[in-house]
Write a protein that holds these residues in place. Structure first.
Motif, PDB file in Angstrom:
ATOM      1  N   LEU A 110       0.850  -1.195   0.000  1.00  0.00           N
ATOM      2  CA  LEU A 110       0.000   0.000   0.000  1.00  0.00           C
ATOM      3  C   LEU A 110       0.880   1.237   0.000  1.00  0.00           C
ATOM      4  O   LEU A 110       1.527   1.557   1.002  1.00  0.00           O
ATOM      5  CB  LEU A 110      -0.939   0.017   1.215  1.00  0.00           C
ATOM      6  CG  LEU A 110      -1.953   1.172   1.207  1.00  0.00           C
ATOM      7  CD1 LEU A 110      -2.974   0.997   0.076  1.00  0.00           C
ATOM      8  CD2 LEU A 110      -2.667   1.300   2.549  1.00  0.00           C
ATOM      9  N   PHE A 153       1.629   5.299  -0.154  1.00  0.00           N
ATOM     10  CA  PHE A 153       0.992   6.412   0.571  1.00  0.00           C
ATOM     11  C   PHE A 153       1.763   7.701   0.312  1.00  0.00           C
ATOM     12  O   PHE A 153       2.998   7.723   0.373  1.00  0.00           O
ATOM     13  CB  PHE A 153       0.993   6.061   2.069  1.00  0.00           C
ATOM     14  CG  PHE A 153       0.630   7.164   3.018  1.00  0.00           C
ATOM     15  CD1 PHE A 153      -0.519   7.924   2.844  1.00  0.00           C
ATOM     16  CD2 PHE A 153       1.445   7.416   4.122  1.00  0.00           C
ATOM     17  CE1 PHE A 153      -0.847   8.927   3.752  1.00  0.00           C
ATOM     18  CE2 PHE A 153       1.125   8.410   5.043  1.00  0.00           C
ATOM     19  CZ  PHE A 153      -0.032   9.164   4.852  1.00  0.00           C
ATOM     20  N   LEU A 173      -3.582   6.799  -1.909  1.00  0.00           N
ATOM     21  CA  LEU A 173      -3.256   5.442  -1.489  1.00  0.00           C
ATOM     22  C   LEU A 173      -3.289   4.580  -2.735  1.00  0.00           C
ATOM     23  O   LEU A 173      -4.292   4.580  -3.460  1.00  0.00           O
ATOM     24  CB  LEU A 173      -4.253   4.923  -0.453  1.00  0.00           C
ATOM     25  CG  LEU A 173      -4.222   5.589   0.926  1.00  0.00           C
ATOM     26  CD1 LEU A 173      -5.331   5.035   1.808  1.00  0.00           C
ATOM     27  CD2 LEU A 173      -2.865   5.413   1.598  1.00  0.00           C
ATOM     28  N   HIS A 219      -2.907   0.761  -3.972  1.00  0.00           N
ATOM     29  CA  HIS A 219      -2.824  -0.666  -3.633  1.00  0.00           C
ATOM     30  C   HIS A 219      -2.192  -1.370  -4.823  1.00  0.00           C
ATOM     31  O   HIS A 219      -2.730  -1.355  -5.929  1.00  0.00           O
ATOM     32  CB  HIS A 219      -4.220  -1.211  -3.345  1.00  0.00           C
ATOM     33  CG  HIS A 219      -4.217  -2.635  -2.889  1.00  0.00           C
ATOM     34  ND1 HIS A 219      -3.814  -3.008  -1.624  1.00  0.00           N
ATOM     35  CD2 HIS A 219      -4.558  -3.778  -3.525  1.00  0.00           C
ATOM     36  CE1 HIS A 219      -3.910  -4.314  -1.497  1.00  0.00           C
ATOM     37  NE2 HIS A 219      -4.353  -4.817  -2.641  1.00  0.00           N
ATOM     38  N   THR A 275      -7.707   8.516  -4.301  1.00  0.00           N
ATOM     39  CA  THR A 275      -7.195   9.858  -3.983  1.00  0.00           C
ATOM     40  C   THR A 275      -8.271  10.684  -3.290  1.00  0.00           C
ATOM     41  O   THR A 275      -9.472  10.481  -3.505  1.00  0.00           O
ATOM     42  CB  THR A 275      -6.732  10.607  -5.248  1.00  0.00           C
ATOM     43  OG1 THR A 275      -7.825  10.715  -6.152  1.00  0.00           O
ATOM     44  CG2 THR A 275      -5.572   9.895  -5.933  1.00  0.00           C
ATOM     45  N   VAL A 310      -9.006   7.678   5.118  1.00  0.00           N
ATOM     46  CA  VAL A 310      -7.600   7.363   4.827  1.00  0.00           C
ATOM     47  C   VAL A 310      -6.995   6.526   5.949  1.00  0.00           C
ATOM     48  O   VAL A 310      -6.378   5.477   5.716  1.00  0.00           O
ATOM     49  CB  VAL A 310      -6.782   8.661   4.637  1.00  0.00           C
ATOM     50  CG1 VAL A 310      -5.276   8.373   4.620  1.00  0.00           C
ATOM     51  CG2 VAL A 310      -7.204   9.373   3.350  1.00  0.00           C
ATOM     52  N   ILE A 322      -5.524   2.640   5.803  1.00  0.00           N
ATOM     53  CA  ILE A 322      -4.139   2.310   6.156  1.00  0.00           C
ATOM     54  C   ILE A 322      -4.114   1.292   7.294  1.00  0.00           C
ATOM     55  O   ILE A 322      -3.393   0.291   7.233  1.00  0.00           O
ATOM     56  CB  ILE A 322      -3.354   3.583   6.545  1.00  0.00           C
ATOM     57  CG1 ILE A 322      -3.162   4.499   5.333  1.00  0.00           C
ATOM     58  CG2 ILE A 322      -1.995   3.212   7.153  1.00  0.00           C
ATOM     59  CD1 ILE A 322      -2.535   5.846   5.658  1.00  0.00           C
ATOM     60  N   LEU A 342       3.031  -0.497   4.507  1.00  0.00           N
ATOM     61  CA  LEU A 342       2.766   0.863   4.047  1.00  0.00           C
ATOM     62  C   LEU A 342       4.063   1.410   3.455  1.00  0.00           C
ATOM     63  O   LEU A 342       5.110   1.391   4.112  1.00  0.00           O
ATOM     64  CB  LEU A 342       2.300   1.734   5.211  1.00  0.00           C
ATOM     65  CG  LEU A 342       1.824   3.139   4.872  1.00  0.00           C
ATOM     66  CD1 LEU A 342       0.564   3.093   4.010  1.00  0.00           C
ATOM     67  CD2 LEU A 342       1.561   3.936   6.150  1.00  0.00           C
ATOM     68  N   ASP A 386      -0.599  10.715  -6.287  1.00  0.00           N
ATOM     69  CA  ASP A 386      -0.664   9.343  -6.816  1.00  0.00           C
ATOM     70  C   ASP A 386       0.548   9.023  -7.701  1.00  0.00           C
ATOM     71  O   ASP A 386       1.029   7.885  -7.716  1.00  0.00           O
ATOM     72  CB  ASP A 386      -1.973   9.109  -7.575  1.00  0.00           C
ATOM     73  CG  ASP A 386      -2.199  10.086  -8.705  1.00  0.00           C
ATOM     74  OD1 ASP A 386      -1.952  11.290  -8.508  1.00  0.00           O
ATOM     75  OD2 ASP A 386      -2.632   9.665  -9.788  1.00  0.00           O
ATOM     76  N   VAL A 388       3.458   8.221  -5.442  1.00  0.00           N
ATOM     77  CA  VAL A 388       3.339   6.878  -4.855  1.00  0.00           C
ATOM     78  C   VAL A 388       3.780   5.817  -5.856  1.00  0.00           C
ATOM     79  O   VAL A 388       4.563   4.923  -5.527  1.00  0.00           O
ATOM     80  CB  VAL A 388       1.895   6.597  -4.399  1.00  0.00           C
ATOM     81  CG1 VAL A 388       1.768   5.156  -3.908  1.00  0.00           C
ATOM     82  CG2 VAL A 388       1.477   7.540  -3.294  1.00  0.00           C
TER      83      VAL A 388
END
Length: 238
Positions: free
Chosen positions: A14, A16, A35, A37, A50, A88, A92, A102, A176, A179
């Protein structure tokens, strides 16, 4: 390789990231969260969530230049902070309860501002939701510093991407995109340093705590020699 010894890079992760009104974790506010995945390399294996948040304060011009979100846009289109950050934090916490790590780049900042925001809003913090320290966590910056300690040059996300020959497929400082780029860095690190991938998440979390402490103590020594305040936090991730 049996399912029980599958590399953690091949299991769910995940990612972040936050974009904020500034860099003061005690006073600034979160504007966006992403986030991501991930269940394997490639954007086709990523599911992105988002949030755009009204920080209920003006977004300073320097911050707007970084992430491109104006005060007016956040006010007109952003969610209430309490609603967004509760979602959020629960996503998490749910991942961490399942031992899904994470992942972030310089995660201490993102975790600190999230925990402070949750406290300010009267919501349970991540630590409170979990009932223990926030783990397992994987930090692209701390891992890179740990395994390639003596490399010269900066270690911003842009610099680290360039070092590993990775192309970013979007505008960095969009949560995003940052991430997804960090997930790419993690996989590049484990390709170059295979022992990272074969370590258990528990061992790797503990090792990162030591790597960060070593780096922070070195930074504080350097600051002291320069006559500056040695104010780098030696504790990681929070």
């Amino acid at each position: 390789m049996s399912a029980s010894t599958t590399l953690w890079t091949d299991r769910p992760l995940l990612g972040f990231d936050t974009e904020t009104t500034g860099t003061n974790v005690a006073a600034d506010r979160i504007v966006t969260v992403a986030l991501v995945h991930s269940v394997g390399p490639g954007r086709e294996n990523e599911t992105v969530a988002t949030w755009l948040i009204d920080p209920e304060m003006d977004i300073p011009e320097p911050a707007q230049r970084v992430h491109g979100i104006s005060t007016e846009h956040a006010r007109a289109h952003g969610m209430k902070a309490a609603e967004a950050l509760d979602e959020v934090a629960e996503m998490i916490a749910d991942a961490l309860r399942q031992d899904i790590p994470l992942v972030a780049f310089n995660i201490s900042f993102d975790l600190a501002i999230l925990e402070n925001e949750l406290t300010r809003l009267g919501l349970p913090t991540l630590t409170q939701r979990l009932g223990h320290d926030i783990a397992p966590v994987l930090d692209g910056l701390v891992l890179d510093r740990g395994v390639d300690r003596y490399r010269k040059g900066k270690r911003t996300l842009t610099d680290v991407l360039a070092h590993y020959g990775l192309e970013q497929d979007g505008r960095l400082h969009t949560a995003d995109v940052d991430v997804s780029a960090t997930l790419d860095v993690l996989r590049a690190l484990t390709a170059k340093f295979p022992t990272l991938g074969t370590s258990s998440l528990e061992d790797l979390h503990r090792e990162q705590m030591g790597w960060h402490r070593r780096w922070a103590e070195g930074m504080n020594e350097w600051l002291t020699k320069k006559g500056k305040t040695p104010d780098v936090n030696t504790v990681w991730p929070l």
